[in-house]
Write a protein that holds these residues in place. Structure first.
Motif, PDB file in Angstrom:
ATOM      1  N   PHE A  41     -21.432 -14.702 -15.333  1.00  0.00           N
ATOM      2  CA  PHE A  41     -22.625 -13.864 -15.250  1.00  0.00           C
ATOM      3  C   PHE A  41     -22.578 -12.683 -16.222  1.00  0.00           C
ATOM      4  CE2 PHE A  41     -23.343 -16.317 -11.480  1.00  0.00           C
ATOM      5  CZ  PHE A  41     -24.713 -16.302 -11.291  1.00  0.00           C
ATOM      6  N   PHE A  42     -21.513 -12.553 -16.986  1.00  0.00           N
ATOM      7  CA  PHE A  42     -21.526 -11.606 -18.101  1.00  0.00           C
ATOM      8  C   PHE A  42     -22.508 -12.090 -19.182  1.00  0.00           C
ATOM      9  CE2 PHE A  42     -17.178 -10.171 -16.663  1.00  0.00           C
ATOM     10  CZ  PHE A  42     -17.563  -8.872 -16.371  1.00  0.00           C
ATOM     11  N   ASP A  43     -22.822 -13.382 -19.151  1.00  0.00           N
ATOM     12  CA  ASP A  43     -23.858 -13.935 -20.019  1.00  0.00           C
ATOM     13  C   ASP A  43     -25.213 -13.454 -19.493  1.00  0.00           C
ATOM     14  OD1 ASP A  43     -25.742 -15.420 -21.380  1.00  0.00           O
ATOM     15  OD2 ASP A  43     -24.814 -17.367 -20.963  1.00  0.00           O
ATOM     16  N   PRO A  44     -25.977 -12.705 -20.301  1.00  0.00           N
ATOM     17  CA  PRO A  44     -27.254 -12.151 -19.809  1.00  0.00           C
ATOM     18  C   PRO A  44     -28.281 -13.216 -19.435  1.00  0.00           C
ATOM     19  CG  PRO A  44     -27.033 -11.857 -22.192  1.00  0.00           C
ATOM     20  CD  PRO A  44     -25.701 -12.316 -21.694  1.00  0.00           C
ATOM     21  N   LYS A  45     -28.075 -14.450 -19.902  1.00  0.00           N
ATOM     22  CA  LYS A  45     -29.016 -15.527 -19.579  1.00  0.00           C
ATOM     23  C   LYS A  45     -28.698 -16.189 -18.236  1.00  0.00           C
ATOM     24  CE  LYS A  45     -29.792 -16.682 -24.474  1.00  0.00           C
ATOM     25  NZ  LYS A  45     -29.633 -17.750 -25.503  1.00  0.00           N
ATOM     26  N   ARG A  46     -27.536 -15.893 -17.671  1.00  0.00           N
ATOM     27  CA  ARG A  46     -27.109 -16.528 -16.433  1.00  0.00           C
ATOM     28  C   ARG A  46     -27.795 -15.857 -15.237  1.00  0.00           C
ATOM     29  NH1 ARG A  46     -22.548 -19.684 -15.021  1.00  0.00           N
ATOM     30  NH2 ARG A  46     -22.644 -20.106 -12.788  1.00  0.00           N
ATOM     31  N   THR A  47     -28.447 -16.646 -14.424  1.00  0.00           N
ATOM     32  CA  THR A  47     -29.105 -16.138 -13.223  1.00  0.00           C
ATOM     33  C   THR A  47     -28.945 -17.144 -12.087  1.00  0.00           C
ATOM     34  OG1 THR A  47     -31.233 -17.128 -13.828  1.00  0.00           O
ATOM     35  CG2 THR A  47     -30.862 -14.840 -14.513  1.00  0.00           C
ATOM     36  N   ILE A  48     -29.097 -16.675 -10.876  1.00  0.00           N
ATOM     37  CA  ILE A  48     -29.131 -17.574  -9.713  1.00  0.00           C
ATOM     38  C   ILE A  48     -30.518 -18.193  -9.617  1.00  0.00           C
ATOM     39  CG2 ILE A  48     -29.045 -17.681  -7.191  1.00  0.00           C
ATOM     40  CD1 ILE A  48     -27.070 -15.324  -7.286  1.00  0.00           C
ATOM     41  N   ASP A  62     -22.676 -19.725  -8.893  1.00  0.00           N
ATOM     42  CA  ASP A  62     -23.889 -19.050  -8.399  1.00  0.00           C
ATOM     43  C   ASP A  62     -23.745 -18.695  -6.919  1.00  0.00           C
ATOM     44  OD1 ASP A  62     -24.878 -19.480 -10.916  1.00  0.00           O
ATOM     45  OD2 ASP A  62     -26.558 -20.739 -10.297  1.00  0.00           O
ATOM     46  N   SER A  63     -23.184 -19.610  -6.138  1.00  0.00           N
ATOM     47  CA  SER A  63     -23.044 -19.358  -4.701  1.00  0.00           C
ATOM     48  C   SER A  63     -22.062 -18.223  -4.430  1.00  0.00           C
ATOM     49  CB  SER A  63     -22.587 -20.632  -3.979  1.00  0.00           C
ATOM     50  OG  SER A  63     -21.245 -20.952  -4.284  1.00  0.00           O
ATOM     51  N   LYS A  64     -21.038 -18.129  -5.265  1.00  0.00           N
ATOM     52  CA  LYS A  64     -20.058 -17.057  -5.094  1.00  0.00           C
ATOM     53  C   LYS A  64     -20.608 -15.711  -5.590  1.00  0.00           C
ATOM     54  CE  LYS A  64     -16.476 -18.970  -3.119  1.00  0.00           C
ATOM     55  NZ  LYS A  64     -15.925 -18.476  -1.833  1.00  0.00           N
ATOM     56  N   MET A  65     -21.448 -15.745  -6.609  1.00  0.00           N
ATOM     57  CA  MET A  65     -22.124 -14.513  -7.015  1.00  0.00           C
ATOM     58  C   MET A  65     -23.048 -14.040  -5.900  1.00  0.00           C
ATOM     59  SD  MET A  65     -22.986 -11.942  -8.812  1.00  0.00           S
ATOM     60  CE  MET A  65     -22.142 -12.100 -10.402  1.00  0.00           C
ATOM     61  N   ALA A  66     -23.764 -14.983  -5.300  1.00  0.00           N
ATOM     62  CA  ALA A  66     -24.647 -14.638  -4.181  1.00  0.00           C
ATOM     63  C   ALA A  66     -23.839 -14.062  -3.017  1.00  0.00           C
ATOM     64  CB  ALA A  66     -25.420 -15.873  -3.722  1.00  0.00           C
ATOM     65  N   LEU A  67     -22.642 -14.606  -2.777  1.00  0.00           N
ATOM     66  CA  LEU A  67     -21.780 -14.089  -1.716  1.00  0.00           C
ATOM     67  C   LEU A  67     -21.353 -12.656  -2.025  1.00  0.00           C
ATOM     68  CD1 LEU A  67     -20.186 -14.664   0.915  1.00  0.00           C
ATOM     69  CD2 LEU A  67     -18.281 -15.401  -0.545  1.00  0.00           C
ATOM     70  N   LEU A  68     -21.072 -12.374  -3.287  1.00  0.00           N
ATOM     71  CA  LEU A  68     -20.685 -11.009  -3.674  1.00  0.00           C
ATOM     72  C   LEU A  68     -21.849 -10.042  -3.465  1.00  0.00           C
ATOM     73  CD1 LEU A  68     -18.562  -9.114  -4.799  1.00  0.00           C
ATOM     74  CD2 LEU A  68     -19.307  -9.745  -7.120  1.00  0.00           C
ATOM     75  N   LEU A  69     -23.036 -10.470  -3.818  1.00  0.00           N
ATOM     76  CA  LEU A  69     -24.226  -9.646  -3.570  1.00  0.00           C
ATOM     77  C   LEU A  69     -24.365  -9.335  -2.081  1.00  0.00           C
ATOM     78  CD1 LEU A  69     -26.732 -11.583  -5.874  1.00  0.00           C
ATOM     79  CD2 LEU A  69     -25.871  -9.285  -6.308  1.00  0.00           C
ATOM     80  N   LEU A  70     -24.167 -10.350  -1.249  1.00  0.00           N
ATOM     81  CA  LEU A  70     -24.254 -10.163   0.192  1.00  0.00           C
ATOM     82  C   LEU A  70     -23.113  -9.292   0.711  1.00  0.00           C
ATOM     83  CD1 LEU A  70     -25.308 -13.703   1.510  1.00  0.00           C
ATOM     84  CD2 LEU A  70     -26.712 -11.651   1.340  1.00  0.00           C
ATOM     85  N   ASN A  71     -21.951  -9.387   0.078  1.00  0.00           N
ATOM     86  CA  ASN A  71     -20.816  -8.550   0.458  1.00  0.00           C
ATOM     87  C   ASN A  71     -21.184  -7.071   0.368  1.00  0.00           C
ATOM     88  OD1 ASN A  71     -17.680  -8.146   0.753  1.00  0.00           O
ATOM     89  ND2 ASN A  71     -18.248  -6.961  -1.051  1.00  0.00           N
ATOM     90  N   PHE A  72     -21.830  -6.694  -0.737  1.00  0.00           N
ATOM     91  CA  PHE A  72     -22.213  -5.297  -0.935  1.00  0.00           C
ATOM     92  C   PHE A  72     -23.261  -4.862   0.092  1.00  0.00           C
ATOM     93  CE2 PHE A  72     -21.108  -6.153  -5.624  1.00  0.00           C
ATOM     94  CZ  PHE A  72     -19.787  -5.773  -5.422  1.00  0.00           C
TER      95      PHE A  72
END
Length: 312
Positions: free
Chosen positions: A148-155, A178-188
């Motif tokens: 997700f350091f790639d600016p084009k990468r999105t969920i 993507d699912s793990k990024m979503a988990l990190l978002l939910l973590n916060f």
């Protein structure tokens, strides 16, 4: 003094098994929450023998199924009077899988297991956690989110219930990240929601670790070969299990919540710059995670979606 209770999902192999052994060896009451009781009973017996701790219990739990999670949580609350630590370790990791699959509740299977299942479980158990003098939730995450350091990468928020399953290309590797990024978002967000209740919520970035044969065998032939080659130099799961234990029990992290922690037990921060030489440091370093994870719009979007799904 009553034993402190820890639930570890996916505790029959890999880091989960190592963590169950670590907590049991330290005198904790361990609840192994696993999808296959048949495959897990031998592991349970082995952990009891190695730890000399009889307080290692096993209950059935399929993290991809909301119905299974609800049954598990209801049974747990009925049977046990306390919960101190909840470790979301289980994950769907079938790299090489080419088919888009849905969970029993018609949610993309990777997100159901890795993202929304943990959210529902925390939601159902937070009442019991709040009664603990030192309650902590830990989410197992991954270095895969560095993509997700790639600016084009999105969920792909619009394709989590199979809306475009027949028209968009599907990559299990991308879906896992993507699912793990979503988990990190939910973590916060979860940390923010639970802070006033005294429940600390953090995430650990899993670095390289030796995968279990069971995990490798679920992969496609190519990914299986790559995993076996990587396993030659990957460290044992016991090292990461030690991190689980330290983050969930030590005074060092007693007042820490809403953080992403690397495998050096250092708190990471969102990247301030994602271009040039700074980007190389982001990708290969340990100090930062993608700014995507700190974007309030992304956090609120996955939170709203998650809450809508678990309340259906």
């Amino acid at each position: 003094m009553e034993q402190r209770m820890v639930i570890i999902t996916g505790a029959n192999s890999g880091i989960g098994r190592a963590a169950a052994l670590k907590f049991a060896s330290e005198g904790y009451h361990v609840l192994m929450a696993c999808r296959s009781l048949q495959r897990s009973r031998g592991v349970q017996a082995e952990i009891i023998q190695l730890s000399s701790n009889e307080s290692v219990d096993l209950m059935e739990l399929d993290m991809s199924s909301f119905a299974s999670i609800r049954v598990f949580c209801k049974a747990f609350i009925a049977k046990y009077s306390r919960l101190d630590i909840l470790i979301h370790n289980a994950a769907y990791l079938n790299h090489g899988e080419k088919e888009y699959k849905l969970s029993p509740e018609h949610i993309e299977l990777t997100f159901a297991t890795n993202t929304f299942g943990p959210l529902l479980m925390s939601h159902l158990l937070h009442g019991l956690l709040e009664q603990s003098p030192d309650p902590r939730i830990l989410h197992a995450n991954t270095t895969n989110i560095k993509h997700f350091f790639d600016p084009k990468r999105t969920i792909e928020f619009d394709n989590l219930r199979g809306e475009f399953r027949d028209t968009r290309p599907f990559s299990m590797y991308k879906q896992y990240g993507d699912s793990k990024m979503a988990l990190l978002l939910l973590n916060f967000k979860l940390a923010e929601e639970y802070k006033s209740r005294g429940v600390n919520v953090n995430a650990l970035q899993i670095n390289r670790v030796k995968l279990s044969p069971a995990t490798i065998n679920k992969m496609s032939p190519l990914w299986r070969v790559l995993a076996r080659v990587q396993n030659l130099t990957n460290p044992l799961p016991s090292g990461m299990a030690d991190h689980y234990f330290h983050i969930c029990t030590s005074d060092e992290f007693k007042s820490v919540t809403g953080q992403f922690i690397n495998h050096k037990r250092e708190i990471m921060h969102p990247a301030t710059t994602e271009t040039g030489l700074a980007q190389l440091k982001n990708i290969f370093g340990l100090e930062s995670y993608p700014a995507y994870a700190a974007d309030v719009q992304n956090i609120e979007k996955i939170w709203a979606l998650g809450m809508a799904l678990i309340e259906e």
